[in-house]
Design a protein around this motif. Structure first.
Motif, PDB file in Angstrom:
ATOM      1  N   THR A   1      34.274 -35.029 -14.882  1.00 19.83           N
ATOM      2  CA  THR A   1      34.071 -34.509 -16.229  1.00 19.83           C
ATOM      3  C   THR A   1      34.943 -35.225 -17.261  1.00 19.83           C
ATOM      4  O   THR A   1      35.944 -35.861 -16.927  1.00 19.83           O
ATOM      5  CB  THR A   1      34.379 -33.000 -16.297  1.00 19.83           C
ATOM      6  N   THR A   2      34.559 -35.082 -18.524  1.00 23.53           N
ATOM      7  CA  THR A   2      35.349 -35.616 -19.635  1.00 23.53           C
ATOM      8  C   THR A   2      36.269 -34.517 -20.160  1.00 23.53           C
ATOM      9  O   THR A   2      36.313 -33.397 -19.626  1.00 23.53           O
ATOM     10  CB  THR A   2      34.434 -36.098 -20.768  1.00 23.53           C
ATOM     11  N   ASP A   3      36.983 -34.823 -21.257  1.00 22.58           N
ATOM     12  CA  ASP A   3      37.876 -33.812 -21.814  1.00 22.58           C
ATOM     13  C   ASP A   3      37.103 -32.671 -22.467  1.00 22.58           C
ATOM     14  O   ASP A   3      37.652 -31.597 -22.693  1.00 22.58           O
ATOM     15  CB  ASP A   3      38.864 -34.428 -22.811  1.00 22.58           C
ATOM     16  N   GLU A   4      35.809 -32.877 -22.738  1.00 24.40           N
ATOM     17  CA  GLU A   4      35.006 -31.779 -23.302  1.00 24.40           C
ATOM     18  C   GLU A   4      34.830 -30.666 -22.295  1.00 24.40           C
ATOM     19  O   GLU A   4      34.930 -29.476 -22.625  1.00 24.40           O
ATOM     20  CB  GLU A   4      33.646 -32.308 -23.749  1.00 24.40           C
ATOM     21  N   GLU A   5      34.538 -31.031 -21.031  1.00 26.11           N
ATOM     22  CA  GLU A   5      34.405 -30.012 -19.981  1.00 26.11           C
ATOM     23  C   GLU A   5      35.762 -29.664 -19.369  1.00 26.11           C
ATOM     24  O   GLU A   5      35.952 -28.557 -18.872  1.00 26.11           O
ATOM     25  CB  GLU A   5      33.469 -30.510 -18.875  1.00 26.11           C
ATOM     26  N   ALA A   6      36.676 -30.626 -19.369  1.00 28.48           N
ATOM     27  CA  ALA A   6      38.027 -30.434 -18.821  1.00 28.48           C
ATOM     28  C   ALA A   6      37.993 -29.873 -17.406  1.00 28.48           C
ATOM     29  O   ALA A   6      38.806 -29.032 -17.025  1.00 28.48           O
ATOM     30  CB  ALA A   6      38.845 -29.533 -19.738  1.00 28.48           C
ATOM     31  N   GLY A   7      37.043 -30.348 -16.615  1.00 29.02           N
ATOM     32  CA  GLY A   7      36.977 -29.942 -15.220  1.00 29.02           C
ATOM     33  C   GLY A   7      36.260 -28.632 -14.966  1.00 29.02           C
ATOM     34  O   GLY A   7      36.170 -28.202 -13.813  1.00 29.02           O
ATOM     35  N   GLU A   8      35.743 -27.991 -16.012  1.00 30.10           N
ATOM     36  CA  GLU A   8      35.111 -26.687 -15.852  1.00 30.10           C
ATOM     37  C   GLU A   8      33.690 -26.725 -16.411  1.00 30.10           C
ATOM     38  O   GLU A   8      33.470 -27.064 -17.576  1.00 30.10           O
ATOM     39  CB  GLU A   8      35.909 -25.606 -16.596  1.00 30.10           C
ATOM     40  N   ILE A   9      32.699 -26.371 -15.568  1.00 32.48           N
ATOM     41  CA  ILE A   9      31.299 -26.306 -15.988  1.00 32.48           C
ATOM     42  C   ILE A   9      30.719 -24.980 -15.507  1.00 32.48           C
ATOM     43  O   ILE A   9      30.858 -24.626 -14.332  1.00 32.48           O
ATOM     44  CB  ILE A   9      30.486 -27.479 -15.411  1.00 32.48           C
ATOM     45  N   GLY A  10      30.062 -24.241 -16.397  1.00 30.85           N
ATOM     46  CA  GLY A  10      29.416 -22.998 -16.016  1.00 30.85           C
ATOM     47  C   GLY A  10      28.203 -23.250 -15.137  1.00 30.85           C
ATOM     48  O   GLY A  10      27.403 -24.152 -15.414  1.00 30.85           O
ATOM     49  N   LEU A  11      28.062 -22.479 -14.065  1.00 30.13           N
ATOM     50  CA  LEU A  11      26.979 -22.682 -13.110  1.00 30.13           C
ATOM     51  C   LEU A  11      26.148 -21.416 -12.935  1.00 30.13           C
ATOM     52  O   LEU A  11      26.669 -20.299 -13.059  1.00 30.13           O
ATOM     53  CB  LEU A  11      27.555 -23.091 -11.746  1.00 30.13           C
ATOM     54  N   PRO A  12      24.860 -21.559 -12.605  1.00 28.67           N
ATOM     55  CA  PRO A  12      23.982 -20.400 -12.382  1.00 28.67           C
ATOM     56  C   PRO A  12      24.213 -19.809 -10.995  1.00 28.67           C
ATOM     57  O   PRO A  12      23.417 -20.010 -10.075  1.00 28.67           O
ATOM     58  CB  PRO A  12      22.585 -21.001 -12.536  1.00 28.67           C
ATOM     59  N   VAL A  13      25.286 -19.078 -10.845  1.00 24.89           N
ATOM     60  CA  VAL A  13      25.719 -18.631  -9.524  1.00 24.89           C
ATOM     61  C   VAL A  13      24.675 -17.740  -8.856  1.00 24.89           C
ATOM     62  O   VAL A  13      24.394 -17.880  -7.652  1.00 24.89           O
ATOM     63  CB  VAL A  13      27.072 -17.889  -9.632  1.00 24.89           C
ATOM     64  N   ASP A  14      24.080 -16.804  -9.603  1.00 25.82           N
ATOM     65  CA  ASP A  14      23.088 -15.914  -8.995  1.00 25.82           C
ATOM     66  C   ASP A  14      21.904 -16.698  -8.450  1.00 25.82           C
ATOM     67  O   ASP A  14      21.400 -16.418  -7.355  1.00 25.82           O
ATOM     68  CB  ASP A  14      22.601 -14.878 -10.013  1.00 25.82           C
ATOM     69  N   LYS A  15      21.449 -17.686  -9.211  1.00 28.09           N
ATOM     70  CA  LYS A  15      20.349 -18.527  -8.722  1.00 28.09           C
ATOM     71  C   LYS A  15      20.772 -19.281  -7.464  1.00 28.09           C
ATOM     72  O   LYS A  15      19.999 -19.388  -6.506  1.00 28.09           O
ATOM     73  CB  LYS A  15      19.925 -19.532  -9.793  1.00 28.09           C
ATOM     74  N   MET A  16      21.997 -19.774  -7.453  1.00 32.86           N
ATOM     75  CA  MET A  16      22.469 -20.515  -6.285  1.00 32.86           C
ATOM     76  C   MET A  16      22.525 -19.618  -5.051  1.00 32.86           C
ATOM     77  O   MET A  16      22.218 -20.055  -3.938  1.00 32.86           O
ATOM     78  CB  MET A  16      23.837 -21.124  -6.583  1.00 32.86           C
ATOM     79  N   VAL A  17      22.901 -18.360  -5.252  1.00 30.38           N
ATOM     80  CA  VAL A  17      22.936 -17.411  -4.146  1.00 30.38           C
ATOM     81  C   VAL A  17      21.525 -17.061  -3.687  1.00 30.38           C
ATOM     82  O   VAL A  17      21.193 -17.109  -2.496  1.00 30.38           O
ATOM     83  CB  VAL A  17      23.697 -16.137  -4.552  1.00 30.38           C
ATOM     84  N   ASN A  18      20.666 -16.730  -4.641  1.00 37.07           N
ATOM     85  CA  ASN A  18      19.330 -16.247  -4.302  1.00 37.07           C
ATOM     86  C   ASN A  18      18.433 -17.315  -3.700  1.00 37.07           C
ATOM     87  O   ASN A  18      17.470 -16.992  -2.986  1.00 37.07           O
ATOM     88  CB  ASN A  18      18.663 -15.656  -5.545  1.00 37.07           C
ATOM     89  N   THR A  19      18.711 -18.575  -3.989  1.00 32.24           N
ATOM     90  CA  THR A  19      17.898 -19.652  -3.414  1.00 32.24           C
ATOM     91  C   THR A  19      18.683 -20.488  -2.399  1.00 32.24           C
ATOM     92  O   THR A  19      18.225 -21.536  -1.962  1.00 32.24           O
ATOM     93  CB  THR A  19      17.337 -20.577  -4.519  1.00 32.24           C
ATOM     94  N   GLU A  20      19.873 -20.021  -2.040  1.00 31.44           N
ATOM     95  CA  GLU A  20      20.715 -20.644  -1.021  1.00 31.44           C
ATOM     96  C   GLU A  20      20.969 -22.123  -1.309  1.00 31.44           C
ATOM     97  O   GLU A  20      20.820 -22.985  -0.445  1.00 31.44           O
ATOM     98  CB  GLU A  20      20.113 -20.462   0.375  1.00 31.44           C
ATOM     99  N   LEU A  21      21.389 -22.404  -2.528  1.00 28.58           N
ATOM    100  CA  LEU A  21      21.728 -23.773  -2.891  1.00 28.58           C
ATOM    101  C   LEU A  21      23.155 -24.097  -2.450  1.00 28.58           C
ATOM    102  O   LEU A  21      24.007 -23.223  -2.389  1.00 28.58           O
ATOM    103  CB  LEU A  21      21.612 -23.970  -4.406  1.00 28.58           C
TER     104      LEU A  21
END
Length: 350
Positions: free
Chosen positions: A269-289
């Protein structure tokens, strides 16, 4: 004395100057630099995205190949005149990770060119400690330019696809960003039998992606990227790689996956994200990503990569689009501000 491009302040031109000659430690080697790649990781450090990188005359550059010019008393496997390449993760050789074949994750490891105690290879000479463990001999027929093209980008991409996720013949592989990392992923994915969808804003980069193995391309500037990939793949990619490291490409990579798909994060990541990006956790759980991070590749796995190159299945040298001088490095880094680069640039004149 040796010539080096020295970092004195973030986001300003490197200072080309003479510095102390490269003298190896008892376990190390000194190498005359024949070639060194210019990587987006160098850009991150130069921009100040990683404040741990010092600005008091530090030397960047972590994708080198060259000729051994001095050898420490305790070195057994290298001699003056040997042609070598250097994986950028420099390990201690004795921790649990090193002993178990995961030296790229060494507990006490340093990253070449990014650590205060390990100056890099934007210089006419450089040193590497514990050379018996950290250096690799160039195979017969491999040039220093090709080894520099492997750099961190091609080797990391190979480790990600060949060792960390389950690329199978016929899989759909999406690649978000067609810089050096992304093009490496395209080339390797195709060699492993995947159908590759390459994504970028630059039509020249997409054309190069087609040349090195992409089955299809998506211009991210004129359509919904995730929908376009789902349409091409008839439901979603099996594996998707964020080769850039911005929030948009990371989210697109996850959103384009089919059920039980694997997302691979290689771009930092760049300094804009600073190592942190929001992720669709529920989708990742429900579709086993799966979310898989990748960092470099241990030296003991390089023979696999060398064999595929020797067999003509992979060709990192095809991704090297320009050979430049050490004095050009600052301009090449600046051009990365606007993603105004194509393929890989390699320094060959020091």
């Amino acid at each position: 004395m040796r010539t080096a491009a020295v970092l004195t302040e973030y986001d300003t031109p490197l200072d080309l100057r003479d510095v102390e000659e490269a003298t190896p430690s008892p376990t190390g080697i000194a190498v005359e630099t024949d070639a060194c790649g210019i990587c987006r990781s160098d850009w991150h450090a130069w921009k100040g995205h990683w404040p741990s990188v010092p600005t008091d005359g530090h030397i960047l550059g972590h994708e080198p190949a060259g000729t051994v010019i001095a050898v420490g008393d305790e070195v057994e496997n290298y001699s003056i005149g040997d042609q070598v390449g250097i994986p950028f993760n420099i390990a201690c050789g004795c921790c649990d990770n090193c002993w178990s074949g995961k030296s790229h994750l060494c507990t006490d490891g340093l990253s070449l060119g990014f650590a205060r105690d390990l100056p890099g290879a934007f210089a006419s000479e450089f040193t590497i400690p514990k050379a018996d463990f950290n250096a690799v001999h160039l195979p017969d027929g491999m040039s220093s330019v090709e080894m520099a093209g492997l750099g961190c980008r091609f080797a990391t991409a190979f480790h990600g696809l060949a060792h960390k996720v389950n690329v199978c013949a016929g899989d759909w592989l999406a690649v978000h960003g067609c810089g050096g990392i992304g093009l490496s992923v395209v080339n390797i994915g195709a060699a492993l039998g995947a159908n590759v969808v390459a994504v970028d804003l630059n039509e020249d980069a997409l054309a190069l992606a087609k040349e090195v193995g992409a089955t299809a391309t998506v211009n991210a500037g004129d359509q919904d990227v995730s929908k376009a990939i789902r349409d091409i793949t008839n439901g979603g990619a099996d594996i998707s790689v964020d080769a850039l490291g911005i929030a948009e490409t990371c989210r697109n990579s996850i959103d384009c996956l089919a059920e039980q798909g694997q997302h691979v994060q290689i771009g930092m990541t760049t300094d804009e994200e600073a190592g942190e990006i929001g992720l669709p956790v529920d989708k990742m759980v429900n579709t086993e990503l799966e979310f898989v991070g990748v960092k470099g590749m241990p030296p003991n796995r390089y023979p696999e990569l060398f064999r595929m190159i020797a067999g003509g299945k992979l060709s990192p040298v095809d991704l090297v689009t320009d050979e430049v001088r050490l004095s050009d490095v600052s301009d090449q880094l600046r051009s990365m501000d606007d993603y105004d680069t194509l393929g890989m640039e390699v320094v060959t004149e020091f």
